[in-house]
Design an enzyme around this catalytic site. Structure first.
Site, mmCIF file in Angstrom:
data_model
loop_
_atom_site.group_PDB
_atom_site.id
_atom_site.type_symbol
_atom_site.label_atom_id
_atom_site.label_comp_id
_atom_site.label_asym_id
_atom_site.label_seq_id
_atom_site.Cartn_x
_atom_site.Cartn_y
_atom_site.Cartn_z
ATOM 1 N N HIS A 119 0.507 -1.089 -0.117
ATOM 2 C CA HIS A 119 -0.271 0.057 0.012
ATOM 3 C C HIS A 119 1.144 1.241 -0.211
ATOM 4 C CE1 HIS A 119 -3.802 -1.859 0.544
ATOM 5 N NE2 HIS A 119 -3.192 -3.186 1.230
ATOM 6 N N ASP B 168 2.574 1.706 -2.981
ATOM 7 C CA ASP B 168 2.850 2.416 -4.566
ATOM 8 C C ASP B 168 1.946 3.920 -4.357
ATOM 9 O OD1 ASP B 168 0.372 0.684 -4.518
ATOM 10 O OD2 ASP B 168 0.656 -0.062 -6.375
ATOM 11 N N GLY C 139 -4.190 -13.116 -4.097
ATOM 12 C CA GLY C 139 -3.458 -11.484 -4.022
ATOM 13 C C GLY C 139 -2.136 -11.996 -4.639
ATOM 14 N N SER D 274 -5.470 -10.617 -12.364
ATOM 15 C CA SER D 274 -5.577 -9.968 -13.052
ATOM 16 C C SER D 274 -4.888 -8.031 -13.827
ATOM 17 C CB SER D 274 -7.036 -8.353 -11.919
ATOM 18 O OG SER D 274 -6.025 -7.768 -11.111
ATOM 19 N N ASP E 241 1.077 -4.122 -9.457
ATOM 20 C CA ASP E 241 1.126 -5.145 -9.860
ATOM 21 C C ASP E 241 1.676 -5.224 -11.354
ATOM 22 O OD1 ASP E 241 0.209 -5.686 -7.485
ATOM 23 O OD2 ASP E 241 -1.955 -5.717 -8.090
ATOM 24 N N TYR F 150 -10.836 -0.774 -0.330
ATOM 25 C CA TYR F 150 -9.462 -0.635 -0.723
ATOM 26 C C TYR F 150 -9.016 0.570 -1.399
ATOM 27 C CZ TYR F 150 -4.944 -0.744 -3.968
ATOM 28 O OH TYR F 150 -3.953 -0.179 -3.804
HETATM 29 C C1 GLA Z 1 -3.400 -3.930 -4.666
HETATM 30 C C2 GLA Z 1 -2.628 -3.141 -6.089
HETATM 31 C C3 GLA Z 1 -1.006 -2.633 -5.690
HETATM 32 C C4 GLA Z 1 -1.041 -1.896 -4.546
HETATM 33 C C5 GLA Z 1 -1.740 -3.261 -3.495
HETATM 34 C C6 GLA Z 1 -0.951 -3.308 -2.290
HETATM 35 O O1 GLA Z 1 -2.223 -5.051 -5.289
HETATM 36 O O2 GLA Z 1 -3.110 -3.577 -7.573
HETATM 37 O O3 GLA Z 1 -1.732 -1.021 -6.629
HETATM 38 O O4 GLA Z 1 -1.544 -0.791 -3.709
HETATM 39 O O5 GLA Z 1 -2.408 -3.965 -3.821
HETATM 40 O O6 GLA Z 1 0.690 -2.936 -1.802
#
Ligand code: GLA
Length: 383
Positions: free
Chosen positions: A34, A36, A122, A126, A170, A220
């Site tokens: 969290h 980014d 996680g 996607s 991601d 989120y």
């Molecule tokens: C998800 C989001 C990412 C990042 C993570 C937490 O995977 O897609 O951009 O914020 O959560 O680090």
């Protein structure tokens, strides 16, 4: 039969021709969660699980897509405004639209795709899907969109077609990944550096709690909003603060009474996490995995108690890891379910998995899964 052969067989049956095959990876993240969308650092790597697609341009304005995993066929026009009903098709639709928005050429195509990255765990299934199509469309249409922009095409797809205001981690990892290397990315400047990651005597293992939270995307987005609220309040005193990651802990203290206590806790976590990533980099350069592990536990504590994106199952797995002497453990990715990532000494590995096997199903009455992590290549054409 291998995934690639299944894809090829179905493609031939459906479309009577052969296309080209592309793949992109899911990801892990050693630390920097969290951070980014707060302009901080992340430390991800691509994994040996992802999405693979066979694609051939079809000379029309139509996309014909078949998902092997869902056993579903969808068709959509490139000039249609309405997104498809099926979630998986929305990702492809979004990638096409976002490419067009950036001036890229997108001709219609036929495709069959499949994946081996577990959904909702996680591991960014996607992003792997978006990156596969962003990369393939770019190659097949001869667009010269650079890799960062391809990652942003995936990210904007999440924002504009899927309702998740995610950061760049991601899609970046899925596209830029390299075998055996983690990547330190500064999400503000987009500078990055590859770090060979081969901790001798340790293993990296994921334990999937198999918990999937339905409301994860709105929760989120709410976390992101809290961070922006805190950054804005701090900026009033310190104009140089563009993102929350620019703020010092003491500056947060100054706005304690001015933001909600919830926003305060979220920001406290993020400011701590930005520093932990840097501490982990230093520790890795010294080969000090004990510090790396300790930082992972601290991240878990923050994600659970301050950011509140853990759940009972993940907290249990984290406690159990500590009890078993696991070097580092934490919830990974967006949270609200999914996996813990664990850095385990090789001689403790079997004992840890044994303890999970004995205790997890007995306590929660449902299954869990174990994935060994192999750091691998990102987006590529498959020969
Ligand atoms: C998800 C989001 C990412 C990042 C993570 C937490 O995977 O897609 O951009 O914020 O959560 O680090």
């Amino acid at each position: 039969m291998e995934m690639k052969d299944k894809i090829r067989e179905k493609f031939k049956t459906l479309y009577g021709t052969e296309g080209e095959v592309f793949a992109s990876a899911g990801r892990v993240n050693l630390i920097g969660e969290h951070t980014d969308y707060n302009g901080g650092y992340v430390f991800p790597g691509a994994i040996d699980k992802g999405i693979m697609a066979e694609i051939k341009l079809n000379g029309t304005q139509k996309v014909k897509a078949f998902s092997l995993d869902y056993d579903e066929y969808v068709e959509f026009g490139l000039n249609e405004e309405d997104k498809p009903q099926q979630q998986w098709a929305r990702y492809i639709f979004g990638v096409c639209r976002e490419t067009i928005k950036r001036g890229g050429k997108v001709e219609g195509f036929n495709t069959v795709f499949a994946g081996d990255v577990p959904l909702g765990a996680g591991l960014s299934s996607s992003a792997a899907l978006e990156s596969t199509f962003a990369f393939a469309i770019n190659e097949l249409n001869g667009n010269k969109i650079d890799k960062f922009e391809l990652a942003k095409i995936g990210q904007s797809t999440e924002h504009n077609y899927c309702g998740v205001n995610c950061g760049i981690m991601d899609q970046f990892a899925s596209i830029f990944g390299q075998k055996g290397k983690l990547i330190l990315l500064n999400c503000k400047t987009l500078e990055y550096k590859y770090y060979p990651f081969d901790p001798k005597g340790y293993k990296l293992v994921l334990i999937d709690s198999c918990v999937k939270h339905e409301l994860a995307s709105s929760a989120y987005n709410k976390r992101r909003q809290s961070c922006e609220n805190a950054a804005k309040a701090i900026k009033a005193n310190h104009p140089e603060v563009e993102y929350l990651s620019d703020a010092k802990r003491v500056w947060l203290e100054e706005v304690r009474g001015k933001i909600s206590s919830e926003d305060f806790l979220r920001a406290e976590y993020v400011i701590g996490e930005v520093q932990r990533v840097l501490d982990v980099c230093d520790a890795l350069e010294r080969g000090d995995y004990e510090i790396v592990g300790e930082m992972m536990y601290q991240t878990h504590f923050g994600l659970s108690k301050l950011y509140e994106v853990s759940c009972e199952e993940l907290d249990f797995l984290n406690d159990l890891a500590r009890k078993c002497g696991v070097t580092g453990s934490r919830v990974m990715g967006g949270g609200f379910g999914g996996c813990t990532i664990n850095l385990v000494k090789e001689d403790l590995y079997d004992g840890f998995l044994e303890a999970v096997k004995e205790q997890f199903p007995a306590k929660f009455g449902h299954e869990y899964k174990v994935y060994d992590v192999v750091i691998s290549d990102g987006s590529r054409r498959v020969e």
